[in-house]
Design a protein around this motif. Sequence first.
Motif, mmCIF file in Angstrom:
data_model
loop_
_atom_site.group_PDB
_atom_site.id
_atom_site.type_symbol
_atom_site.label_atom_id
_atom_site.label_comp_id
_atom_site.label_asym_id
_atom_site.label_seq_id
_atom_site.Cartn_x
_atom_site.Cartn_y
_atom_site.Cartn_z
ATOM 1 N N VAL A 31 0.624 -1.260 0.118
ATOM 2 C CA VAL A 31 -0.092 0.078 0.121
ATOM 3 C C VAL A 31 0.903 1.268 -0.001
ATOM 4 O O VAL A 31 0.543 2.289 -0.660
ATOM 5 N N ALA A 32 1.855 1.235 0.609
ATOM 6 C CA ALA A 32 2.979 2.476 0.749
ATOM 7 C C ALA A 32 3.501 2.676 -0.705
ATOM 8 O O ALA A 32 3.492 3.839 -1.111
ATOM 9 N N ARG A 33 3.845 1.516 -1.436
ATOM 10 C CA ARG A 33 4.496 1.604 -2.835
ATOM 11 C C ARG A 33 3.274 2.061 -3.518
ATOM 12 O O ARG A 33 3.499 3.051 -4.433
ATOM 13 N N LEU A 34 2.206 1.702 -3.562
ATOM 14 C CA LEU A 34 1.140 2.142 -4.243
ATOM 15 C C LEU A 34 0.739 3.638 -4.212
ATOM 16 O O LEU A 34 0.683 4.365 -5.255
ATOM 17 N N ALA A 35 0.940 4.062 -2.718
ATOM 18 C CA ALA A 35 0.617 5.623 -2.537
ATOM 19 C C ALA A 35 1.740 6.333 -3.270
ATOM 20 O O ALA A 35 1.203 7.261 -3.730
ATOM 21 N N ASP A 36 2.785 5.787 -3.041
ATOM 22 C CA ASP A 36 3.960 6.586 -3.639
ATOM 23 C C ASP A 36 3.958 6.733 -5.361
ATOM 24 O O ASP A 36 4.035 7.942 -5.689
#
Length: 98
Positions: A31-36
Amino acid sequence: MTSRDELRLLPWVGLDGKPCYLSTDDQGGYVARLADHIEAYQLGMASQLLEHARQVLDDDTEDLEELHLLATQLTSALRDVLRVATSRGRRPVVPGHP
């Protein structure tokens, strides 16, 4: 990207229009990578839209539909950029990450 007790504001809203947050210490999580990636996309689109706006305004267009569409798109892009700025202002900058 968040400290232990801090939530990350995500670059999207929930079905009810309320902000979404991520609570994790895992900077490389899905989720953090997707948000980035979404934040990077939103910032890139805002940059392209700004250039388009300059071109439209330089043409001295009197097409109200085109100006209305441009204002709508700029409003959306500004909302996204402000959300990214708010999110990034709440978390430390990690070298090598957007």
